[in-house]
Design an enzyme around this catalytic site. Structure first.
Site, short mmCIF file in Angstrom:
data_model
loop_
_atom_site.label_atom_id
_atom_site.label_comp_id
_atom_site.label_asym_id
_atom_site.label_seq_id
_atom_site.Cartn_x
_atom_site.Cartn_y
_atom_site.Cartn_z
N CYS A 125 -0.56 4.26 2.26
CA CYS A 125 -0.37 3.85 3.55
C CYS A 125 0.92 4.25 3.89
O CYS A 125 1.34 4.81 5.10
CB CYS A 125 -0.82 2.66 3.73
SG CYS A 125 -2.46 1.81 3.57
N ASP A 126 2.13 3.70 3.22
CA ASP A 126 3.31 3.74 3.56
C ASP A 126 4.21 4.44 2.99
O ASP A 126 5.38 4.89 3.30
CB ASP A 126 3.92 2.22 3.58
CG ASP A 126 3.01 1.23 4.30
OD1 ASP A 126 2.44 1.71 5.51
OD2 ASP A 126 2.94 0.16 4.35
N CYS A 132 0.90 -1.35 -0.07
CA CYS A 132 0.10 0.10 0.01
C CYS A 132 0.89 1.13 0.01
O CYS A 132 1.40 1.73 0.98
CB CYS A 132 -1.11 0.07 1.08
SG CYS A 132 -2.17 1.43 1.41
#
Length: 348
Positions: free
Chosen positions: A170-171, A167
């Site tokens: 997300c990261d 992701c």
């Protein structure tokens, strides 16, 4: 006893649903999943995908700071996750334990077991667990999420959350990925989106694709091919993720599928963008799903499914956003929808 509402799943969607259902005095029962080796390998352990991440920088209400005193005051001592003393902000495991505890504080009951099957052909609904117990429920909230697809390499598994991710949103902004070359694996729209997003942070993005053309839509593919910070490695597959215990991922070893030539590329991280698999097998086709396996909502802006009294929340019904906050939002919606459905059917 027939439960008023049973929630299957224990990610942000499941716990948000439990919090709202519990505060409505529905005394929800949550099946959070089983602590089995099979679930570990599949990425379906209790507390969901977020529990397998490290820093969480984009969940509102948790800015960078020392959370140690708060965690110690909010969670039982044995549930306080190990915390790197240099960490600021909240981690995935911490956030999930906090959500779980918040649901418990309002009276949510929790069973650490997998739901093996459900029978939705009769009411109340019938639920059978992996350990063989039987339960009945007037309403169900399905919040079982979707697991990311990975390549299946031992080296990939070794460096998950230490440079291997599924992701970018997300990261990607995390310090370990900034100003580093990064790898994206895949050739569909998701891979194009991940690669384009990562160019905001990476020094260079390499897309590794097994074919000589992308499966992505033409406009998405063209956008990637015209981006000077993206290089495509055609007809290539990942042989091994390279790294060490101190740095995590340091690169990848590629194999050209036409010439068998081996190439190593230095990189600070690898992002798998080869799709997700919704955790819907246990439903055995009793609820309408799309061609990728995601549960379909039967009403706009509602969490109702094709089966009356069954609601869905989180990534199990979301192939687009797949964020903790959107999952929690639909968890809240599902609990409110279930409460109103129960009331309309005389169950209080």
């Amino acid at each position: 006893m027939t439960e008023r509402v049973v929630i299957i799943g224990s990610g942000p969607a499941g716990w948000a649903a439990a919090i709202y259902a519990a505060r409505a005095n529905l005394e929800p029962l949550v099946f959070e999943g089983a602590l089995t080796e099979e679930n570990r390998i599949r990425g379906t352990l209790p507390l969901g995908q977020l529990s397998m991440t490290t820093e969480v920088e984009n969940y509102p209400g948790f800015p960078a700071g020392d959370l140690s005193p708060y965690l110690k005051s909010s969670l039982p001592e044995h549930l306080v996750p190990f915390r790197d003393p240099h960490m600021t902000g909240v981690t995935g495991p911490e956030l999930m334990e906090l959500m779980r505890q918040q649901a418990k504080n309002f009276g949510t009951r929790i069973i650490t077991d997998d739901v093996l099957s459900v029978d939705l052909s009769q009411k109340p609904f019938q639920i059978t667990t992996l350990e063989g117990s039987q339960h009945t429920a007037h309403s169900l909230i399905i919040a079982t999420g979707a697991r990311a697809n990975y390549l299946g390499l031992p080296s990939e598994d070794k460096y998950k959350n230490r440079g291997v991710s599924a992701c970018a949103v997300c990261d990607g902004a995390l310090p370990r990925f900034r100003n580093q070359p990064l790898i994206v694996v895949g050739g569909g729209d998701s891979a194009m989106e991940e690669a384009s997003y990562l160019t905001k942070f990476a020094s260079m993005v390499y897309i590794v694709h097994r074919r000589g053309e992308f499966r992505a839509s033409k406009i998405m593919a063209q956008r990637v091919l015209e981006n000077p910070k993206i290089t495509v490695k055609w007809f290539s597959g990942i042989e091994e993720v390279l790294g060490n215990d101190k740095q995590g991922v340091t690169g990848v070893r590629l194999k050209n599928l036409q010439t068998s030539a081996i190439e190593e590329i230095a990189a600070g991280g690898m992002f798998c963008a080869i799709g997700h698999t919704p955790n819907t097998d246990f439903l055995a086709g009793q609820i309408k799903i799309d061609d990728k396996g995601y549960i379909l909502y039967s009403q706009p802006f509602r969490t109702n499914t094709s089966t009356d009294g069954v609601f869905a929340a989180g990534d199990v019904a979301d192939s687009y956003y797949r964020q903790a906050i959107t999952s929690a939002g639909t968890g809240c919606m599902a609990a409110l929808d279930a409460e109103r459905w129960l009331g309309s059917h005389g169950v209080h």
